[in-house]
Write a protein that holds these residues in place. Structure first.
Motif, short mmCIF file in Angstrom:
data_model
loop_
_atom_site.label_atom_id
_atom_site.label_comp_id
_atom_site.label_asym_id
_atom_site.label_seq_id
_atom_site.Cartn_x
_atom_site.Cartn_y
_atom_site.Cartn_z
N UNK A 61 -12.79 12.45 2.27
CA UNK A 61 -12.93 12.72 0.83
C UNK A 61 -11.59 13.04 0.19
N UNK A 62 -10.56 13.25 0.99
CA UNK A 62 -9.21 13.49 0.47
C UNK A 62 -8.60 12.17 0.02
N UNK A 63 -7.57 12.23 -0.81
CA UNK A 63 -6.91 10.97 -1.26
C UNK A 63 -6.05 10.36 -0.16
N UNK A 64 -6.73 9.98 0.92
CA UNK A 64 -6.06 9.39 2.07
C UNK A 64 -6.68 8.04 2.39
N UNK A 65 -5.85 7.06 2.65
CA UNK A 65 -6.36 5.75 3.08
C UNK A 65 -6.60 5.79 4.58
N UNK A 66 -7.26 4.74 5.08
CA UNK A 66 -7.47 4.64 6.52
C UNK A 66 -6.14 4.62 7.26
N UNK A 67 -5.16 3.95 6.67
CA UNK A 67 -3.83 3.87 7.29
C UNK A 67 -3.18 5.25 7.36
N UNK B 131 0.84 -1.20 0.00
CA UNK B 131 0.00 0.00 0.00
C UNK B 131 0.88 1.25 0.00
N UNK B 132 0.59 2.16 -0.93
CA UNK B 132 1.32 3.41 -1.01
C UNK B 132 0.81 4.39 0.04
N UNK B 133 1.73 4.97 0.77
CA UNK B 133 1.36 5.94 1.79
C UNK B 133 1.38 7.34 1.22
N UNK B 134 0.42 8.15 1.65
CA UNK B 134 0.37 9.56 1.27
C UNK B 134 1.11 10.35 2.34
N UNK B 135 2.42 10.52 2.14
CA UNK B 135 3.24 11.14 3.18
C UNK B 135 2.87 12.60 3.41
N UNK B 136 2.43 13.28 2.36
CA UNK B 136 2.02 14.68 2.53
C UNK B 136 0.78 14.75 3.42
N UNK B 137 -0.17 13.85 3.17
CA UNK B 137 -1.38 13.82 3.98
C UNK B 137 -1.09 13.46 5.43
N UNK B 138 -0.23 12.47 5.63
CA UNK B 138 0.15 12.06 7.00
C UNK B 138 0.81 13.23 7.72
N UNK B 139 1.74 13.90 7.02
CA UNK B 139 2.44 15.04 7.61
C UNK B 139 1.47 16.16 7.96
N UNK B 140 0.48 16.38 7.10
CA UNK B 140 -0.50 17.45 7.35
C UNK B 140 -1.32 17.18 8.59
N UNK B 141 -1.80 15.95 8.73
CA UNK B 141 -2.59 15.59 9.91
C UNK B 141 -1.73 15.69 11.17
N UNK B 142 -0.51 15.17 11.10
CA UNK B 142 0.38 15.22 12.26
C UNK B 142 0.70 16.67 12.64
N UNK B 143 0.92 17.51 11.63
CA UNK B 143 1.22 18.92 11.91
C UNK B 143 0.03 19.60 12.57
#
Length: 256
Positions: free
Chosen positions: A97-103, A1-13
């Motif tokens: 609705x963003x291109x983010x998986x549950x992970x 599974x490809x991770x959306x690192x930008x999305x993860x970083x945004x949520x964490x920030x």
């Protein structure tokens, strides 16, 4: 599974900004509690108590438990309150609705909980330095156990953030699980201070192993085996991670 690192970083920030903006409550509160624990139980009561034939003062023995409690509460409250707030304000829909998986979403929240709990842990440790109890015998064990425990309770926070239907329900796990099990898990006492017939009651408490692992890494004293501690901590992490992943994948209480 490809991770959306930008999305993860945004949520964490976003999570970091939340606890930094409320730093008096989210950071200073736990540090003040640690200071009071250290002063009252360490300097007032602890001056009359020693452990293991006088090798360790009461303050040295108690502090790892205080640190563990702060890490646990910091991780749990960050994840649970943040996720519930997102559900309450429907902000979670933007992530869905963003291109983010549950992970991706889970990892963003986990990083936020991890950063808050470790920030609290660092501040608590600096308080200990001021009281001359800064010993860490096994530094890598200390860092690994601290991170694993923070992750466990970040996952627990997500579980309760999904389940809760009110702000009051968010406090159930904190009040009726974390606090009593921590106090009964050796925060202020060793097994030697408990009647042998009740040892089994302590040893079925997973919080005993969380505290015991941190205590071993800091002062080198352990009342259970290293492997038992590691297995309990890792097993708990696996269980809560699988449980959380399944609920997010199903969209439990976050999807119509």
């Amino acid at each position: 599974m490809n991770l959306n690192f930008i999305g993860i970083k945004t949520i964490a920030k976003r999570e970091c900004i939340k606890f930094l903006r409320t730093s008096i409550q989210s950071l200073c509160g736990p540090w003040l509690n640690a200071l009071l624990y250290i002063f009252i139980f360490g300097k007032v009561i602890g001056s009359r108590v020693t452990f293991f034939n006088g090798q360790y003062s009461y303050l040295e023995f108690v502090f790892p438990g205080v640190l563990t409690l702060n890490i646990i509460i910091g991780a749990y409250r960050q994840a649970s309150f943040s996720l519930y707030l997102q559900r309450f304000t429907r902000g979670i829909e933007e992530a869905l609705i963003a291109p983010l998986s549950s992970l991706d979403i889970i990892l963003g929240y986990l990083l936020g909980g991890l950063l808050r709990s470790l920030t609290i842990g660092l501040g608590t440790y600096l308080i200990a330095v001021a009281f001359g109890i800064s010993r860490v015998v096994h530094i890598w064990d200390f860092l690994i156990y601290s991170a694993l425990i923070a992750l466990i309770f970040s996952y627990a926070g997500l579980l309760f953030g999904l389940w809760s239907e009110s702000w009051e329900q968010l406090g159930i796990f904190d009040i009726f699980v974390i606090t009593p099990l921590t106090f009964l898990g050796g925060l202020f006492t060793s097994l030697d201070m408990i009647a042998p017939r009740f040892h089994w009651l302590v040893k079925i408490n997973p919080f005993f192993y969380f505290i015991d692992a941190i205590r071993y890494s800091m002062i080198g004293v352990q009342e259970s085996s290293r492997w038992t501690c590691f297995i309990v901590i890792l097993s708990t992490l696996v269980i809560v991670s699988i449980w959380t992943g399944q609920l997010f994948s199903r969209g439990y209480k976050i999807k119509p």
